[in-house]
Scaffold this motif. Sequence first.
Motif, PDB file in Angstrom:
ATOM      1  N   LEU A 122       0.827  -1.202   0.000  1.00 57.45           N
ATOM      2  CA  LEU A 122       0.000   0.000   0.000  1.00 57.45           C
ATOM      3  C   LEU A 122       0.865   1.258   0.000  1.00 57.45           C
ATOM      4  CD1 LEU A 122      -2.868   1.117   0.128  1.00 57.45           C
ATOM      5  CD2 LEU A 122      -2.685   1.040   2.599  1.00 57.45           C
ATOM      6  N   SER A 123       1.984   1.216   0.701  1.00 61.84           N
ATOM      7  CA  SER A 123       2.844   2.393   0.767  1.00 61.84           C
ATOM      8  C   SER A 123       3.481   2.721  -0.580  1.00 61.84           C
ATOM      9  CB  SER A 123       3.929   2.193   1.824  1.00 61.84           C
ATOM     10  OG  SER A 123       4.743   1.089   1.494  1.00 61.84           O
ATOM     11  N   GLN A 124       3.634   1.728  -1.448  1.00 65.39           N
ATOM     12  CA  GLN A 124       4.193   1.980  -2.777  1.00 65.39           C
ATOM     13  C   GLN A 124       3.236   2.808  -3.630  1.00 65.39           C
ATOM     14  OE1 GLN A 124       4.748  -1.967  -4.258  1.00 65.39           O
ATOM     15  NE2 GLN A 124       6.810  -2.168  -3.400  1.00 65.39           N
ATOM     16  N   TYR A 125       1.956   2.585  -3.464  1.00 63.00           N
ATOM     17  CA  TYR A 125       0.958   3.228  -4.315  1.00 63.00           C
ATOM     18  C   TYR A 125       0.177   4.309  -3.583  1.00 63.00           C
ATOM     19  CZ  TYR A 125       1.963  -0.831  -7.174  1.00 63.00           C
ATOM     20  OH  TYR A 125       2.591  -1.783  -7.911  1.00 63.00           O
ATOM     21  N   TYR A 126       0.701   4.777  -2.471  1.00 63.01           N
ATOM     22  CA  TYR A 126      -0.022   5.738  -1.646  1.00 63.01           C
ATOM     23  C   TYR A 126      -0.376   7.008  -2.415  1.00 63.01           C
ATOM     24  CZ  TYR A 126      -1.310   8.641   2.304  1.00 63.01           C
ATOM     25  OH  TYR A 126      -1.992   9.454   3.154  1.00 63.01           O
ATOM     26  N   GLU A 127       0.584   7.593  -3.122  1.00 60.07           N
ATOM     27  CA  GLU A 127       0.324   8.830  -3.872  1.00 60.07           C
ATOM     28  C   GLU A 127      -0.696   8.611  -4.962  1.00 60.07           C
ATOM     29  OE1 GLU A 127       3.332  11.478  -5.374  1.00 60.07           O
ATOM     30  OE2 GLU A 127       4.665  10.866  -3.750  1.00 60.07           O
ATOM     31  N   GLN A 128      -0.591   7.488  -5.646  1.00 68.22           N
ATOM     32  CA  GLN A 128      -1.520   7.198  -6.730  1.00 68.22           C
ATOM     33  C   GLN A 128      -2.945   7.006  -6.196  1.00 68.22           C
ATOM     34  OE1 GLN A 128      -0.397   3.741  -8.956  1.00 68.22           O
ATOM     35  NE2 GLN A 128      -1.020   4.672 -10.882  1.00 68.22           N
ATOM     36  N   ILE A 129      -3.076   6.297  -5.100  1.00 66.63           N
ATOM     37  CA  ILE A 129      -4.388   6.080  -4.487  1.00 66.63           C
ATOM     38  C   ILE A 129      -4.953   7.407  -3.997  1.00 66.63           C
ATOM     39  CG2 ILE A 129      -5.560   5.021  -2.512  1.00 66.63           C
ATOM     40  CD1 ILE A 129      -3.581   2.663  -2.818  1.00 66.63           C
ATOM     41  N   GLU A 130      -4.101   8.229  -3.395  1.00 68.91           N
ATOM     42  CA  GLU A 130      -4.529   9.532  -2.900  1.00 68.91           C
ATOM     43  C   GLU A 130      -5.029  10.415  -4.044  1.00 68.91           C
ATOM     44  OE1 GLU A 130      -1.484  12.339  -1.516  1.00 68.91           O
ATOM     45  OE2 GLU A 130      -2.527  12.255   0.404  1.00 68.91           O
ATOM     46  N   THR A 131      -4.352  10.400  -5.171  1.00 67.21           N
ATOM     47  CA  THR A 131      -4.756  11.192  -6.325  1.00 67.21           C
ATOM     48  C   THR A 131      -6.090  10.713  -6.878  1.00 67.21           C
ATOM     49  OG1 THR A 131      -2.442  11.586  -6.897  1.00 67.21           O
ATOM     50  CG2 THR A 131      -4.054  11.961  -8.619  1.00 67.21           C
ATOM     51  N   ILE A 132      -6.258   9.415  -6.974  1.00 66.28           N
ATOM     52  CA  ILE A 132      -7.512   8.863  -7.502  1.00 66.28           C
ATOM     53  C   ILE A 132      -8.677   9.219  -6.585  1.00 66.28           C
ATOM     54  CG2 ILE A 132      -8.751   6.703  -7.955  1.00 66.28           C
ATOM     55  CD1 ILE A 132      -6.046   5.573  -8.939  1.00 66.28           C
ATOM     56  N   VAL A 133      -8.487   9.074  -5.278  1.00 67.92           N
ATOM     57  CA  VAL A 133      -9.558   9.388  -4.328  1.00 67.92           C
ATOM     58  C   VAL A 133      -9.889  10.874  -4.366  1.00 67.92           C
ATOM     59  CG1 VAL A 133     -10.139   9.459  -1.874  1.00 67.92           C
ATOM     60  CG2 VAL A 133      -9.102   7.424  -2.850  1.00 67.92           C
ATOM     61  N   LEU A 134      -8.882  11.734  -4.487  1.00 71.77           N
ATOM     62  CA  LEU A 134      -9.126  13.173  -4.572  1.00 71.77           C
ATOM     63  C   LEU A 134      -9.940  13.504  -5.808  1.00 71.77           C
ATOM     64  CD1 LEU A 134      -8.618  16.090  -3.596  1.00 71.77           C
ATOM     65  CD2 LEU A 134      -6.557  16.061  -5.006  1.00 71.77           C
ATOM     66  N   ASN A 135      -9.561  12.940  -6.948  1.00 70.06           N
ATOM     67  CA  ASN A 135     -10.278  13.219  -8.190  1.00 70.06           C
ATOM     68  C   ASN A 135     -11.717  12.701  -8.132  1.00 70.06           C
ATOM     69  OD1 ASN A 135      -8.122  14.536  -9.357  1.00 70.06           O
ATOM     70  ND2 ASN A 135      -7.308  12.692 -10.295  1.00 70.06           N
ATOM     71  N   LEU A 136     -11.914  11.526  -7.575  1.00 69.31           N
ATOM     72  CA  LEU A 136     -13.272  10.994  -7.449  1.00 69.31           C
ATOM     73  C   LEU A 136     -14.105  11.839  -6.481  1.00 69.31           C
ATOM     74  CD1 LEU A 136     -12.638   7.136  -7.429  1.00 69.31           C
ATOM     75  CD2 LEU A 136     -13.600   8.537  -9.272  1.00 69.31           C
ATOM     76  N   SER A 137     -13.480  12.338  -5.429  1.00 69.30           N
ATOM     77  CA  SER A 137     -14.190  13.193  -4.477  1.00 69.30           C
ATOM     78  C   SER A 137     -14.607  14.513  -5.124  1.00 69.30           C
ATOM     79  CB  SER A 137     -13.318  13.490  -3.262  1.00 69.30           C
ATOM     80  OG  SER A 137     -13.005  12.303  -2.591  1.00 69.30           O
ATOM     81  N   LEU A 138     -13.713  15.092  -5.909  1.00 66.79           N
ATOM     82  CA  LEU A 138     -14.061  16.331  -6.622  1.00 66.79           C
ATOM     83  C   LEU A 138     -15.186  16.088  -7.610  1.00 66.79           C
ATOM     84  CD1 LEU A 138     -10.559  17.928  -7.243  1.00 66.79           C
ATOM     85  CD2 LEU A 138     -12.356  18.753  -5.728  1.00 66.79           C
ATOM     86  N   LEU A 139     -15.157  14.962  -8.301  1.00 66.56           N
ATOM     87  CA  LEU A 139     -16.229  14.616  -9.229  1.00 66.56           C
ATOM     88  C   LEU A 139     -17.560  14.490  -8.485  1.00 66.56           C
ATOM     89  CD1 LEU A 139     -17.158  13.699 -12.074  1.00 66.56           C
ATOM     90  CD2 LEU A 139     -16.625  11.370 -11.339  1.00 66.56           C
ATOM     91  N   ALA A 140     -17.539  13.822  -7.341  1.00 63.64           N
ATOM     92  CA  ALA A 140     -18.757  13.665  -6.549  1.00 63.64           C
ATOM     93  C   ALA A 140     -19.272  15.021  -6.068  1.00 63.64           C
ATOM     94  CB  ALA A 140     -18.496  12.743  -5.365  1.00 63.64           C
ATOM     95  N   LEU A 141     -18.371  15.899  -5.642  1.00 69.78           N
ATOM     96  CA  LEU A 141     -18.794  17.226  -5.187  1.00 69.78           C
ATOM     97  C   LEU A 141     -19.424  18.038  -6.311  1.00 69.78           C
ATOM     98  CD1 LEU A 141     -15.896  18.260  -2.793  1.00 69.78           C
ATOM     99  CD2 LEU A 141     -18.275  17.807  -2.201  1.00 69.78           C
ATOM    100  N   PHE A 142     -18.834  17.990  -7.507  1.00 69.14           N
ATOM    101  CA  PHE A 142     -19.413  18.722  -8.629  1.00 69.14           C
ATOM    102  C   PHE A 142     -20.758  18.134  -9.037  1.00 69.14           C
ATOM    103  CE2 PHE A 142     -15.236  20.698  -9.338  1.00 69.14           C
ATOM    104  CZ  PHE A 142     -15.657  22.000  -9.517  1.00 69.14           C
ATOM    105  N   LEU A 143     -20.907  16.824  -8.968  1.00 68.34           N
ATOM    106  CA  LEU A 143     -22.207  16.218  -9.263  1.00 68.34           C
ATOM    107  C   LEU A 143     -23.254  16.656  -8.235  1.00 68.34           C
ATOM    108  CD1 LEU A 143     -21.256  12.586 -10.338  1.00 68.34           C
ATOM    109  CD2 LEU A 143     -22.253  14.387 -11.752  1.00 68.34           C
ATOM    110  N   LEU A 144     -22.875  16.652  -6.954  1.00 69.80           N
ATOM    111  CA  LEU A 144     -23.808  17.096  -5.924  1.00 69.80           C
ATOM    112  C   LEU A 144     -24.173  18.576  -6.086  1.00 69.80           C
ATOM    113  CD1 LEU A 144     -22.398  15.225  -2.801  1.00 69.80           C
ATOM    114  CD2 LEU A 144     -24.539  14.774  -4.015  1.00 69.80           C
TER     115      LEU A 144
END
Length: 74
Positions: free
Chosen positions: A2-24
């Motif tokens: 998990l620590s190897q992909y931490y930045e990548q996971i963080e970026t994906i979650v941030l982008n999905l969260s922004l998408l959800a906020l704009f949809l809301l």
Amino acid sequence: MLSQYYEQIETIVLNLSLLALFLLMGFAVHDVLKKNNVPAIGRAVAYLVLFLGAAGFLAKGIIQLFWQSSGVGG
């Protein structure tokens, strides 16, 4: 692992969260415009402003991706 992909996971979650906020926000704007019987031009302006805000975040992400791939940004 998990620590190897931490930045990548963080970026994906941030982008999905922004998408959800704009949809809301879009649903909220749609509901307010519908309940207040806003004319078509007012709806178009409100949706355009919401779209331009989302497009700004998308453009920022694309520019950041290009800069990082060319070695400009950190």
